[in-house]
Design an enzyme around this catalytic site. Structure first.
Site, PDB file in Angstrom:
ATOM      1  N   THR A 117       0.824  -1.202   0.000  1.00  7.77           N
ATOM      2  CA  THR A 117       0.000   0.000   0.000  1.00  7.77           C
ATOM      3  C   THR A 117       0.863   1.258   0.000  1.00  7.77           C
ATOM      4  O   THR A 117       1.950   1.248   0.554  1.00  7.77           O
ATOM      5  CB  THR A 117      -0.885  -0.037   1.263  1.00  7.77           C
ATOM      6  OG1 THR A 117      -1.816  -1.085   1.094  1.00  7.77           O
ATOM      7  CG2 THR A 117      -1.600   1.262   1.522  1.00  7.77           C
TER       8      THR A 117
ATOM      9  N   ASP B 115      -8.380  -1.820   5.286  1.00 11.37           N
ATOM     10  CA  ASP B 115      -8.424  -0.604   6.108  1.00 11.37           C
ATOM     11  C   ASP B 115      -8.252   0.678   5.315  1.00 11.37           C
ATOM     12  O   ASP B 115      -8.659   1.755   5.764  1.00 11.37           O
ATOM     13  CB  ASP B 115      -7.314  -0.671   7.171  1.00 11.37           C
ATOM     14  CG  ASP B 115      -5.918  -0.797   6.543  1.00 11.37           C
ATOM     15  OD1 ASP B 115      -5.781  -1.538   5.544  1.00 11.37           O
ATOM     16  OD2 ASP B 115      -4.973  -0.167   7.042  1.00 11.37           O
TER      17      ASP B 115
HETATM   18  N1  ASP Z   1      -3.535  -2.430   4.385  1.00 11.88           N
HETATM   19  C1  ASP Z   1      -3.753  -2.966   3.073  1.00 11.88           C
HETATM   20  C2  ASP Z   1      -5.006  -3.802   3.074  1.00 11.88           C
HETATM   21  O1  ASP Z   1      -5.223  -4.520   4.026  1.00 11.88           O
HETATM   22  C3  ASP Z   1      -2.636  -3.815   2.589  1.00 11.88           C
HETATM   23  C4  ASP Z   1      -1.295  -3.144   2.556  1.00 11.88           C
HETATM   24  O2  ASP Z   1      -1.016  -2.307   3.404  1.00 11.88           O
HETATM   25  O3  ASP Z   1      -0.496  -3.466   1.666  1.00 11.88           O
HETATM   26  O4  ASP Z   1      -5.719  -3.779   2.105  1.00 11.88           O
END
Ligand code: ASP
Length: 331
Positions: free
Chosen positions: A199, A230
């Site tokens: 992300t 999230d």
């Molecule tokens: N937080 C993101 C999700 O759960 C994944 C990530 O941080 O790469 O969709």
């Protein structure tokens, strides 16, 4: 990091397991250069008197355009081999927020999130409705093939073959290594691409003392169709008020359950906790207590910056107006 009341931007490109075994300086250089370029662009916006909101929008848009990161082009795949992207943005000065979830055709989800914030009376649009709204606002829609990268495709195949479960983007290559089926080049990434949370996000403080945050993602590799993490949930993956701006990366479900981003600002507001300590408690205590892995970036209204993570590495950096650009990957 010093509080200088100077405009500042911080960014992240995901956290995860470092592939110490086969660190490739060339690959590491690619990530470092990409992060530096994005920070310089954000720094320019702030130096020209631009708002924190414009700085985080531009930084995240550029990270979405960069195939190295799991957002926009380079997004990870769902179990069905499709792409479903999430993004959010928040203006700390007004508590205005906008988000999109499960979009499959929007080139830059962060721009759609910003349009939701500024052009609608709502906060969160999902799926086809979000795409129709983005199109009506004149934003570019793309064919799903636009998001494709060979690396993510192979990572998805490994996740399906090896685990049959959802994986954080930067954690997925480590898994391949353990299973002995890493794709050529997969372990050359500084952070194992199969096991990282790729992300992207940005937080900023501008010359007027306003804070803003934005976060964008393809989610976790091999996630179930329709799963929302999230990232587009205000207070979980993205939050900004007049105390702090926060953007997170990691196991989204745990960040939702701990209301991770908001928790940092709430500790500061209600208990007078300093930014560093508030972020540390969330990342090193609250999240691990329920198995949460990842990190966050945050800035407060004095310009203090913190970038904690409980994984081995996190692609991250920050830059103050008039100051050097600082980029790091490892702990
Ligand atoms: N937080 C993101 C999700 O759960 C994944 C990530 O941080 O790469 O969709």
């Amino acid at each position: 990091m010093n509080s200088l009341n100077t405009p500042v931007i911080a960014i992240h490109g995901g956290a995860g397991t470092i592939t110490r075994a086969a660190m490739d300086p060339a690959k590491e250089g690619e990530y470092t250069a990409a992060l530096q370029a994005v920070l310089q662009a954000g720094q320019r916006v702030l130096a020209d008197g631009g708002s924190a909101l414009d700085a985080v929008t531009e930084a995240v848009r550029l990270l979405e355009e960069c195939p190295l990161f799991n957002a926009g082009k380079g997004a990870v795949l769902t179990h069905a081999g499709t792409y479903e992207l999430d993004a959010a943005i928040m203006d700390g000065a007004t508590l205005a927020a906008g988000a999109v979830a499960c979009v499959k055709r929007v080139r830059n989800p962060v721009l759609a999130a910003r349009a939701v914030m500024e052009k609608s009376e709502h906060v969160l649009f999902a799926a086809e409705g979000a795409e129709a709204f983005a199109a009506a606002q004149g934003l570019e829609l793309v064919e799903p093939g636009y998001y494709f990268t060979q690396a993510r495709h192979e990572q998805w195949q490994r996740a399906r073959a090896t685990a049959g479960m959802a994986l954080l983007d930067h954690d997925a290559a480590a898994l391949a290594a353990r299973a002995g089926n890493a794709a050529p080049g997969a372990l050359a990434e500084p952070i194992d691409p199969d096991t990282k949370f790729g992300t992207v996000g940005a937080v900023a403080l501008d010359a007027q003392g306003r804070l803003a945050a934005a976060t964008s993602t393809g989610g976790v590799t091999n996630k179930q169709v329709g799963r929302v993490g999230d990232t587009p949930i205000v207070g979980a993956g993205c939050y900004a008020d007049d105390v702090a701006a926060v953007s997170t990366t990691g196991t989204g479900e745990m960040f939702i359950r701990t209301v991770a981003a908001y928790d940092v600002a709430a500790q500061m507001r209600y208990a007078g906790v300093a930014l560093d300590e508030a972020a540390r408690r969330v990342v090193m205590e609250k999240l691990p207590a329920i198995g949460g892995r990842g990190g966050l970036i945050a800035v407060d209204r004095q310009g203090n910056v913190t970038l904690p993570f409980n994984t081995e590495g996190m692609y991250r950096g920050f830059a103050r107006v008039g100051g050097p650009v600082s980029v790091s990957i490892y702990g």
